[in-house]
Design a protein around this motif. Structure first.
Motif, PDB file in Angstrom:
ATOM      1  N   GLU A 193      -0.184 -15.437   4.369  1.00 49.50           N
ATOM      2  CA  GLU A 193       0.592 -14.240   4.703  1.00 49.50           C
ATOM      3  C   GLU A 193       1.618 -13.881   3.638  1.00 49.50           C
ATOM      4  OE1 GLU A 193       4.038 -15.544   7.710  1.00 49.50           O
ATOM      5  OE2 GLU A 193       2.016 -15.969   8.459  1.00 49.50           O
ATOM      6  N   ARG A 194       1.865 -14.768   2.679  1.00 50.27           N
ATOM      7  CA  ARG A 194       2.760 -14.439   1.574  1.00 50.27           C
ATOM      8  C   ARG A 194       2.018 -13.718   0.450  1.00 50.27           C
ATOM      9  NH1 ARG A 194       6.038 -19.265  -0.636  1.00 50.27           N
ATOM     10  NH2 ARG A 194       7.085 -17.521  -1.671  1.00 50.27           N
ATOM     11  N   ARG A 195       0.682 -13.703   0.510  1.00 50.72           N
ATOM     12  CA  ARG A 195      -0.108 -13.080  -0.560  1.00 50.72           C
ATOM     13  C   ARG A 195      -1.063 -12.049   0.029  1.00 50.72           C
ATOM     14  NH1 ARG A 195      -2.627 -17.611  -4.281  1.00 50.72           N
ATOM     15  NH2 ARG A 195      -3.009 -18.672  -2.302  1.00 50.72           N
ATOM     16  N   ILE A 196      -0.472 -11.003   0.599  1.00 46.86           N
ATOM     17  CA  ILE A 196      -1.224  -9.864   1.135  1.00 46.86           C
ATOM     18  C   ILE A 196      -0.940  -8.661   0.255  1.00 46.86           C
ATOM     19  CG2 ILE A 196      -1.557  -8.322   3.102  1.00 46.86           C
ATOM     20  CD1 ILE A 196      -0.611 -10.584   4.923  1.00 46.86           C
ATOM     21  N   ALA A 197      -1.992  -7.995  -0.197  1.00 51.32           N
ATOM     22  CA  ALA A 197      -1.854  -6.783  -1.007  1.00 51.32           C
ATOM     23  C   ALA A 197      -2.621  -5.655  -0.333  1.00 51.32           C
ATOM     24  CB  ALA A 197      -2.388  -7.014  -2.417  1.00 51.32           C
ATOM     25  N   VAL A 198      -2.298  -4.420  -0.679  1.00 48.84           N
ATOM     26  CA  VAL A 198      -2.992  -3.276  -0.095  1.00 48.84           C
ATOM     27  C   VAL A 198      -3.421  -2.328  -1.198  1.00 48.84           C
ATOM     28  CG1 VAL A 198      -0.872  -1.958   0.319  1.00 48.84           C
ATOM     29  CG2 VAL A 198      -2.907  -1.460   1.676  1.00 48.84           C
ATOM     30  N   LEU A 199      -4.623  -1.788  -1.051  1.00 44.21           N
ATOM     31  CA  LEU A 199      -5.165  -0.762  -1.931  1.00 44.21           C
ATOM     32  C   LEU A 199      -5.377   0.492  -1.105  1.00 44.21           C
ATOM     33  CD1 LEU A 199      -6.559   0.449  -4.424  1.00 44.21           C
ATOM     34  CD2 LEU A 199      -8.621  -0.818  -3.804  1.00 44.21           C
ATOM     35  N   ALA A 220       1.891  -7.063  -3.292  1.00 42.90           N
ATOM     36  CA  ALA A 220       1.530  -6.076  -4.320  1.00 42.90           C
ATOM     37  C   ALA A 220       0.839  -4.906  -3.637  1.00 42.90           C
ATOM     38  CB  ALA A 220       0.617  -6.691  -5.384  1.00 42.90           C
ATOM     39  N   VAL A 221       0.942  -3.733  -4.255  1.00 43.60           N
ATOM     40  CA  VAL A 221       0.391  -2.512  -3.656  1.00 43.60           C
ATOM     41  C   VAL A 221      -0.185  -1.628  -4.756  1.00 43.60           C
ATOM     42  CG1 VAL A 221       0.924  -0.383  -2.414  1.00 43.60           C
ATOM     43  CG2 VAL A 221       1.990  -2.527  -1.704  1.00 43.60           C
ATOM     44  N   VAL A 222      -1.359  -1.049  -4.484  1.00 43.91           N
ATOM     45  CA  VAL A 222      -1.918   0.010  -5.325  1.00 43.91           C
ATOM     46  C   VAL A 222      -2.089   1.236  -4.442  1.00 43.91           C
ATOM     47  CG1 VAL A 222      -3.820   0.758  -6.789  1.00 43.91           C
ATOM     48  CG2 VAL A 222      -3.131  -1.652  -6.782  1.00 43.91           C
ATOM     49  N   CYS A 223      -1.399   2.318  -4.774  1.00 50.67           N
ATOM     50  CA  CYS A 223      -1.505   3.564  -3.996  1.00 50.67           C
ATOM     51  C   CYS A 223      -0.962   4.690  -4.868  1.00 50.67           C
ATOM     52  CB  CYS A 223      -0.740   3.459  -2.671  1.00 50.67           C
ATOM     53  SG  CYS A 223       1.051   3.274  -2.859  1.00 50.67           S
ATOM     54  N   ASP A 224      -0.779   5.862  -4.291  1.00 57.03           N
ATOM     55  CA  ASP A 224      -0.283   6.981  -5.107  1.00 57.03           C
ATOM     56  C   ASP A 224       1.235   6.980  -5.202  1.00 57.03           C
ATOM     57  OD1 ASP A 224       0.648   8.035  -2.700  1.00 57.03           O
ATOM     58  OD2 ASP A 224      -0.083  10.056  -3.136  1.00 57.03           O
ATOM     59  N   HIS A 260       9.235  -2.838  -1.651  1.00 59.78           N
ATOM     60  CA  HIS A 260       9.718  -4.214  -1.691  1.00 59.78           C
ATOM     61  C   HIS A 260       8.858  -5.113  -2.573  1.00 59.78           C
ATOM     62  CE1 HIS A 260      12.512  -3.372   1.639  1.00 59.78           C
ATOM     63  NE2 HIS A 260      11.524  -2.658   2.156  1.00 59.78           N
ATOM     64  N   CYS A 261       7.921  -4.543  -3.297  1.00 56.70           N
ATOM     65  CA  CYS A 261       7.015  -5.344  -4.114  1.00 56.70           C
ATOM     66  C   CYS A 261       6.532  -4.492  -5.291  1.00 56.70           C
ATOM     67  CB  CYS A 261       5.824  -5.828  -3.270  1.00 56.70           C
ATOM     68  SG  CYS A 261       4.762  -4.482  -2.693  1.00 56.70           S
ATOM     69  N   PRO A 262       5.861  -5.094  -6.272  1.00 58.39           N
ATOM     70  CA  PRO A 262       5.303  -4.294  -7.364  1.00 58.39           C
ATOM     71  C   PRO A 262       4.287  -3.274  -6.856  1.00 58.39           C
ATOM     72  CG  PRO A 262       5.302  -6.628  -7.924  1.00 58.39           C
ATOM     73  CD  PRO A 262       5.644  -6.541  -6.471  1.00 58.39           C
ATOM     74  N   VAL A 263       4.310  -2.081  -7.432  1.00 59.44           N
ATOM     75  CA  VAL A 263       3.411  -0.988  -7.038  1.00 59.44           C
ATOM     76  C   VAL A 263       2.733  -0.436  -8.288  1.00 59.44           C
ATOM     77  CG1 VAL A 263       3.244   1.306  -6.005  1.00 59.44           C
ATOM     78  CG2 VAL A 263       4.825  -0.378  -5.042  1.00 59.44           C
ATOM     79  N   PHE A 320      -8.139  -4.445  -9.730  1.00 62.22           N
ATOM     80  CA  PHE A 320      -8.248  -5.776  -9.139  1.00 62.22           C
ATOM     81  C   PHE A 320      -7.729  -6.863 -10.075  1.00 62.22           C
ATOM     82  CE2 PHE A 320     -10.555  -3.646  -5.884  1.00 62.22           C
ATOM     83  CZ  PHE A 320     -10.446  -4.466  -4.768  1.00 62.22           C
ATOM     84  N   ASP A 321      -7.810  -6.660 -11.373  1.00 61.32           N
ATOM     85  CA  ASP A 321      -7.161  -7.597 -12.294  1.00 61.32           C
ATOM     86  C   ASP A 321      -5.646  -7.561 -12.088  1.00 61.32           C
ATOM     87  OD1 ASP A 321      -9.550  -8.429 -13.357  1.00 61.32           O
ATOM     88  OD2 ASP A 321      -9.384  -7.256 -15.202  1.00 61.32           O
ATOM     89  N   TRP A 322      -5.107  -6.360 -11.948  1.00 65.83           N
ATOM     90  CA  TRP A 322      -3.664  -6.213 -11.718  1.00 65.83           C
ATOM     91  C   TRP A 322      -3.266  -6.891 -10.407  1.00 65.83           C
ATOM     92  CZ3 TRP A 322      -0.393  -4.120  -8.075  1.00 65.83           C
ATOM     93  CH2 TRP A 322       0.928  -3.841  -8.466  1.00 65.83           C
ATOM     94  N   LEU A 323      -4.032  -6.667  -9.348  1.00 66.51           N
ATOM     95  CA  LEU A 323      -3.734  -7.288  -8.062  1.00 66.51           C
ATOM     96  C   LEU A 323      -3.826  -8.804  -8.144  1.00 66.51           C
ATOM     97  CD1 LEU A 323      -5.620  -4.840  -5.659  1.00 66.51           C
ATOM     98  CD2 LEU A 323      -3.148  -5.213  -5.743  1.00 66.51           C
ATOM     99  N   ALA A 324      -4.883  -9.311  -8.780  1.00 65.96           N
ATOM    100  CA  ALA A 324      -5.066 -10.765  -8.874  1.00 65.96           C
ATOM    101  C   ALA A 324      -3.908 -11.405  -9.624  1.00 65.96           C
ATOM    102  CB  ALA A 324      -6.389 -11.070  -9.576  1.00 65.96           C
ATOM    103  N   ASP A 325      -3.436 -10.767 -10.696  1.00 67.01           N
ATOM    104  CA  ASP A 325      -2.296 -11.307 -11.433  1.00 67.01           C
ATOM    105  C   ASP A 325      -1.059 -11.383 -10.564  1.00 67.01           C
ATOM    106  OD1 ASP A 325      -3.819 -11.573 -13.714  1.00 67.01           O
ATOM    107  OD2 ASP A 325      -3.089  -9.716 -14.653  1.00 67.01           O
ATOM    108  N   ARG A 326      -0.783 -10.364  -9.776  1.00 62.93           N
ATOM    109  CA  ARG A 326       0.420 -10.359  -8.928  1.00 62.93           C
ATOM    110  C   ARG A 326       0.314 -11.360  -7.801  1.00 62.93           C
ATOM    111  NH1 ARG A 326      -0.063  -7.200 -13.030  1.00 62.93           N
ATOM    112  NH2 ARG A 326       1.959  -6.330 -13.625  1.00 62.93           N
ATOM    113  N   LEU A 327      -0.877 -11.489  -7.203  1.00 61.92           N
ATOM    114  CA  LEU A 327      -1.032 -12.442  -6.107  1.00 61.92           C
ATOM    115  C   LEU A 327      -0.977 -13.884  -6.632  1.00 61.92           C
ATOM    116  CD1 LEU A 327      -3.827 -10.673  -4.031  1.00 61.92           C
ATOM    117  CD2 LEU A 327      -1.373 -10.785  -3.537  1.00 61.92           C
TER     118      LEU A 327
END
Length: 332
Positions: A193-199, A220-224, A260-263, A320-327
């Motif tokens: 639960e500490r490593r949940i990201a959303v796309l 971590a989050v990827v969105c507009d 509250h996290c990198p976007v 997904f590379d960006w997300l994997a690095d942050r997680l």
């Protein structure tokens, strides 16, 4: 498959566009589904999996020009049937999950666990209203699997077959679905639960951005980033402001809270919003949210169309590379 798409295109009748569109895409989807079922019966699971995925894609395509409610319902049910067969025979197997949300409406998702055991990081993929969770099985699932990440694909339609785009887009509180998804994931014993990201996927995933701004449990989050909302505010204020006055101040309306996290925000240089406008809105966002970053794909590298539809693989590899690095940076 390009050859199959060209085959369908050659059979479309301009004089009977909607019916021929639905008929031809449904026909090629049915053939892919039959091919998948036959291959599975003979024990050829990889062939079955590939054909179920293509059938999902083609059934979805069959609905684009369709107003007939019964035909849409049949296409959606066929698409979901293929999706369920596909995830049931993955290794490890996926599952259909129900996530409590609003009164009398639950979200439905496909949870695809990572191949490793124990608590693993997870990517939540949510699309705009009108997007189906089934499409993420062929758009992003392999990118998560190849990086050792679990995936939860969710849409806003739930298990309904008759929800129209207009009904969902007008529903208040779409952003509350984001927290409901996180609430569900924290109940699973195979999710860290500490490593949940959303796309947030789609033309303008601002409802995801609004939900993320109200939620502190993402890594971590990827969105507009809310850029589409900001653009709409600017347009409306310019229309409503007296002539000769500035339509400023819209940036103060959204977002009210900090992320509250990198976007990461990704845009296509040939998308619906001009690159210059995106850059200007992004700078306004970054003044409030230093942890936000922007990637614009230019036409010289492709993935530059709206939604990166001209080369989604290139965009998803970057995302997904960006997300994997942050997680990976968050202790398990």
């Amino acid at each position: 498959m390009v050859a199959e798409c060209l085959l369908v295109a050659g059979r479309l009748d301009p004089a009977d566009y909607a019916d021929s569109w639905h008929r031809e895409w449904t026909g090629i989807a049915d053939r892919s589904r039959e091919r998948a079922d036959a291959a599975f019966a003979r024990g050829h699971v990889p062939t079955a999996q590939g054909n179920w995925l293509r059938a999902i894609n083609y059934y979805q395509a069959s609905m684009f020009a369709l107003d007939d409610g019964e035909k849409r319902k049949a296409a959606l049910e066929a698409m979901r049937a293929c999706a369920r067969r596909h995830i049931a025979h993955l290794a490890p197997a996926g599952e259909v999950v129900e996530i409590p949300w609003q009164e009398r409406r639950a979200l439905e998702g496909y949870f695809l666990p990572a191949s490793s055991s124990g608590r693993t990081p997870v990517i939540v993929c949510m699309g705009d209203p009108g997007h189906y969770k089934e499409e993420y099985l062929f758009k992003v699932a392999r990118h998560a699997r190849e990086r050792g990440l679990s995936l939860l694909a969710v849409d806003l339609l739930g298990s309904a077959t008759d929800s129209e785009f207009g009904e969902m887009i007008g529903r208040p509180g779409l952003e509350t679905s984001v927290s409901s998804v996180v609430d569900y994931l924290t109940t699973r014993d195979d999710v860290d639960e500490r490593r949940i990201a959303v796309l947030g996927d789609g033309a303008g995933s601002s409802f995801v951005a609004r939900g993320v701004a109200l939620e502190s449990r993402f890594a971590a989050v990827v969105c507009d980033g809310g850029i589409w909302d900001m653009h709409e505010h600017a347009f409306l204020m310019n229309r409503l402001s007296p002539a000769g006055t500035e339509g400023g101040g819209f940036e103060r309306r959204w977002p009210v809270r900090r992320f509250h996290c990198p976007v990461l925000v990704t845009m296509g240089g040939q998308g619906w919003l001009e690159s210059g406008m995106v850059a200007d809105l992004f700078e306004r966002l970054r003044a409030r949210h230093p942890g936000i970053s922007l990637k614009i794909f230019e036409s010289s590298e492709t993935a530059a169309a709206q939604g990166h539809c001209d080369n989604p693989t290139l965009a998803n590899e970057f995302i997904f590379d960006w997300l994997a690095d942050r997680l990976e940076a968050v202790p398990a």
